[in-house]
Design an enzyme around this catalytic site. Structure first.
Site: not given
Length: 240
Positions: A133, A137
């Site tokens: 994750y 990003k």
């Protein structure tokens, strides 16, 4: 007062996006607003000011060349699109939605004028992170910076409160309990999703050059392209 602006929002039906859409519609600064996504907000969930101001586009992120995102000649492009590996069903689908769709849509909306791009990332985003994750990003931030928008701003909130999800996330509930306690002592740990949306809208109106010093926005550079980062604390101050 900021000059009149037009805005495109990608991801308006998500947790942050739905609040941001309302902020943009109710803002006198934004005279034209378009929400574009795989689905759009139902009419009963829109404020009265949406009539005559809001354009809605259902688009296919696999066929962005047919979406006509450049047609609006938007002053500010807001991206609140994202997902989780669990909801995406696989790491491959997660990367496609969380990174590829975001970058490709922002690229498709870019035109030959001074535009502002605002993306909702996450605290500790890092292209070299071991966690999927955070790495996604970070890589998304890099790719967006490389698009060369005149003013690029990334928001990195830590923990969002007042979130309404259809599914229960026990880990998130426990984390919010901790950050709620910590937020009494510092604004670094948590922000209400409605307050985050307000701060994003204000950044869209003011741009990097108009941000107050107390926001403590930082200037960064990737591949010769500069971008601005606003962390959780800065978002809280900006929303006040």
């Amino acid at each position: 007062m900021s000059s009149p602006k037009s805005a495109l929002i990608l991801g308006a039906t998500g947790q942050t996006g739905r609040h941001l859409l309302r902020e943009l519609i109710e803002s006198p600064t934004f005279t034209r607003v378009c929400e574009a996504g795989r689905r759009v907000t139902s009419q009963e969930d829109l404020p009265l000011q949406a009539s005559g101001k809001l354009e809605q586009k259902v688009i296919d992120f696999e066929r962005l060349d047919e979406a006509g995102l450049k047609e609006g000649n938007w002053d500010v492009v807001f991206v609140t699109l994202g997902t989780t590996a669990r909801l995406a069903g696989s790491q491959e689908n997660f990367t496609k939605i969380d990174k590829e769709y975001v970058v490709n849509a922002a690229k498709a909306a870019k035109v030959d004028k001074d535009q502002r791009l605002i993306y909702v990332s996450v605290s500790m985003a890092n292209p070299q992170a071991s966690a999927l994750y955070l790495r996604s990003k970070g890589l998304t931030e890099q790719a967006l910076a490389e698009l060369g928008y005149k003013d690029t701003i990334f928001f990195r909130p830590l923990m969002l409160s007042n979130v309404q999800r259809p599914e229960t996330r026990l880990g998130e509930i426990a984390a919010i309990g901790v950050t709620t306690l910590l937020s009494w002592f510092s604004p670094r740990f948590q922000i209400g999703v409605d307050k985050l949306a307000k701060s994003i809208r204000i950044a869209g109106e003011q741009g990097t050059s108009g941000l107050a010093s107390r926001v403590q926005a930082t200037q960064n550079n990737w591949g010769g392209r500069s971008f601005t980062v606003i962390d959780n604390k800065g978002s809280v101050f900006l929303s006040r």
